[in-house]
Write an enzyme that holds these catalytic residues in place. Structure first.
Site, short mmCIF file in Angstrom:
data_model
loop_
_atom_site.label_atom_id
_atom_site.label_comp_id
_atom_site.label_asym_id
_atom_site.label_seq_id
_atom_site.Cartn_x
_atom_site.Cartn_y
_atom_site.Cartn_z
N SER A 144 9.80 -12.05 18.95
CA SER A 144 8.83 -13.01 18.53
C SER A 144 7.60 -12.57 19.36
CB SER A 144 9.26 -14.34 18.98
OG SER A 144 8.04 -15.40 18.81
N TYR A 157 13.11 -21.12 24.12
CA TYR A 157 12.85 -20.05 23.06
C TYR A 157 12.13 -18.98 23.63
CZ TYR A 157 10.84 -18.44 18.47
OH TYR A 157 10.69 -17.51 17.03
P1 NAD Z 1 14.55 -19.87 9.20
O1 NAD Z 1 14.88 -21.21 9.75
O2 NAD Z 1 14.03 -19.87 7.81
O3 NAD Z 1 15.61 -18.98 9.25
C1 NAD Z 1 16.79 -19.10 10.05
C2 NAD Z 1 17.80 -18.25 9.53
O4 NAD Z 1 18.97 -18.42 10.70
C3 NAD Z 1 18.54 -19.08 8.53
O5 NAD Z 1 19.30 -18.38 7.66
C4 NAD Z 1 19.60 -19.98 9.19
O6 NAD Z 1 20.46 -20.27 8.21
C5 NAD Z 1 20.10 -18.91 10.16
N1 NAD Z 1 20.82 -19.74 11.55
C6 NAD Z 1 20.37 -20.76 12.07
N2 NAD Z 1 21.29 -21.03 12.82
C7 NAD Z 1 22.38 -20.17 13.04
C8 NAD Z 1 23.71 -20.10 13.19
N3 NAD Z 1 24.18 -20.78 14.37
N4 NAD Z 1 24.38 -19.07 12.80
C9 NAD Z 1 24.02 -18.15 11.95
N5 NAD Z 1 22.82 -18.50 11.22
C10 NAD Z 1 22.10 -19.38 11.66
O7 NAD Z 1 13.51 -19.06 10.11
P2 NAD Z 1 12.68 -17.97 10.43
O8 NAD Z 1 11.28 -18.31 10.67
O9 NAD Z 1 12.95 -17.00 9.16
O10 NAD Z 1 13.26 -17.36 11.58
C11 NAD Z 1 14.05 -15.78 11.56
C12 NAD Z 1 13.92 -15.35 13.02
O11 NAD Z 1 12.64 -14.86 13.13
C13 NAD Z 1 14.18 -16.21 14.15
O12 NAD Z 1 14.84 -15.42 15.27
C14 NAD Z 1 12.69 -16.47 14.78
O13 NAD Z 1 12.87 -16.94 16.11
C15 NAD Z 1 11.87 -15.57 14.30
N6 NAD Z 1 10.71 -15.69 14.51
C16 NAD Z 1 9.94 -16.37 13.53
C17 NAD Z 1 8.71 -16.73 13.61
C18 NAD Z 1 7.96 -17.80 12.46
O14 NAD Z 1 6.78 -17.86 12.51
N7 NAD Z 1 8.75 -17.90 11.57
C19 NAD Z 1 8.04 -16.20 14.40
C20 NAD Z 1 8.49 -15.35 15.30
C21 NAD Z 1 9.95 -14.93 15.47
#
Ligand code: NAD
Length: 262
Positions: A144, A157
C-alpha cells in the site's frame, strides 16, 4: 501483453476488489487461477465460472482463512495438487481497522498483522520450494502507499504494510539467483469494499453525502484526485509476472495518483 499460458497463480483475497482485478487480468494472459477469500458462495461460484468461460483457464477456489497458518498451507497445497505448481503468488488479502493507537483493540491489531503481513510469510514459505525446483517464480505482495508512508489512526495497517515491503526485499535477496522475483505493489486509493467502509464511516461523522466524502477523501492525498482501479493494479501484476520484469525485484511499485511524490 506477455503470454503466461501454462502458469498457475494463487491470489489471496481475490473474491472482491483488487484481488479480483488481479485474478481477471492474469487469467486474460492464460494463467490458471486459484481464487481465495470470503463472500457469498453463489457469487464466488459465478466468478469462477465467468473467469473460466471468459479466458478458458482452469479456476479453483479455496475459502482458507488467511489468519490461520494451517489453512494457508492447505491453500498452497490445494493449488499445487490442482495445477501441478504455484508459479505466481499474489499476497493480496487484507483488512483495515481505523482507531487511535491508545484505543486500538488488541484483537484487531492481531488480526490486521496476521492477515496483512504474517499470511504473506506463510504463503511464501509454503510456495517457495516449488518455485525453486522449477527455477521460476513470481511473488507479488500487495502492500500500500501505507507501506511507504503513514496516516494517523492506522497504526496496525501501516506497520503491517511497511512489514510487507521489508519482507518483499528480504525474500527477493534470498532467491535473486534462482529465477524468482519478489516485488510489492503500493496502491493509493482504490474504490473497493475496504475503502467504501471507510468513506461510509467518515460520512457518518462529517454529515457529508457518500459521494461528497469520497471526493474529499481522494483529494486529501492524491494529486490526480482520482482512484486507481483493480484492473490497473491487475495490469501491473501481469507486467511483474512477465519476462520483461525478470530484473525487477525487491522493490515497491507505487500506483497512487502521485501520493508518494509529495
Ligand atoms: P476488499 O475488502 O475488496 O478485498 C479484500 C479481500 O480479502 C476479499 O476477497 C476478502 O474476502 C479477503 N479477506 C479478508 N480477510 C480474509 C481472511 N482472513 N482470509 C482470506 N481472505 C480474506 O479490499 P481491497 O481494497 O481489494 O484490498 C485488497 C488489498 O489491497 C489489501 O491488502 C489492501 O490492504 C490493499 N490495498 C487496498 C487499497 C484500497 O484503496 N482499496 C489501497 C492500498 C492497498
Amino acid at each position: 501483453m506477455p503470454d503466461l499460458k501454462g502458469k498457475a497463480a494463487v491470489i489471496t483475497g481475490s473474491t472482491s476488489g483488487i484481488g479480483k482485478g488481479i485474478a481477471e487480468r492474469l487469467a486474460a494472459q492464460g494463467v490458471d487461477i486459484m481464487l481465495n477469500g470470503f463472500g457469498d458462495r453463489d457469487e464466488i461460484a459465478a466468478l469462477e465460472a465467468k473467469i473460466k468461460s471468459d479466458h478458458g483457464v482452469r479456476v479453483g477456489y479455496s475459502g482458507a482463512d488467511m489468519s490461520k497458518p494451517e489453512e494457508i498451507r492447505g491453500l498452497i497445497k490445494q493449488a499445487q495438487d490442482l495445477f501441478g505448481s504455484v508459479d505466481i503468488l499474489v499476497n493480496n488479502a487484507g483488512i483495515q481497522n481505523v482507531s487511535p493507537v491508545d484505543e486500538f483493540a488488541e484483537e484487531r491489531w492481531d488480526a490486521v498483522i496476521a492477515i496483512n503481513l504474517s499470511s504473506a510469510f506463510h504463503t511464501i514459505k509454503a510456495a517457495l520450494p516449488g518455485m525453486k525446483e522449477k527455477g521460476w517464480g513470481r511473488i507479488i505482495n500487495v502492500a500500500s502507499a501505507h507501506g511507504l508512508t503513514a496516516s494517523p489512526n492506522k497504526s496496525a495497517y501501516v506497520a503491517a504494510k511497511h512489514g510487507v515491503v521489508g519482507l518483499t526485499k528480504a525474500v527477493a535477496l534470498e532467491v535473486a539467483t534462482q529465477g524468482i522475483t519478489a516485488n510489492a505493489i503500493c496502491p493509493g486509493w482504490v474504490l473497493t469494499d475496504l475503502v467504501r467502509a471507510q468513506i461510509e464511516a467518515r460520512a457518518n461523522e462529517s454529515g457529508r453525502s457518500f459521494d461528497e466524502e469520497k471526493r474529499v477523501l481522494v483529494s486529501e492525498k492524491t494529486p490526480t484526485q482520482d482512484f486507481s482501479t483493480p484492473e490497473q493494479i491487475g495490469d501491473l501484476a501481469v507486467f511483474l509476472s512477465s519476462d520483461a520484469a525478470s530484473q525487477m525485484t525487491g522493490a515497491p511499485y507505487s500506483i497512487d495518483g502521485g501520493w508518494m511524490a509529495q
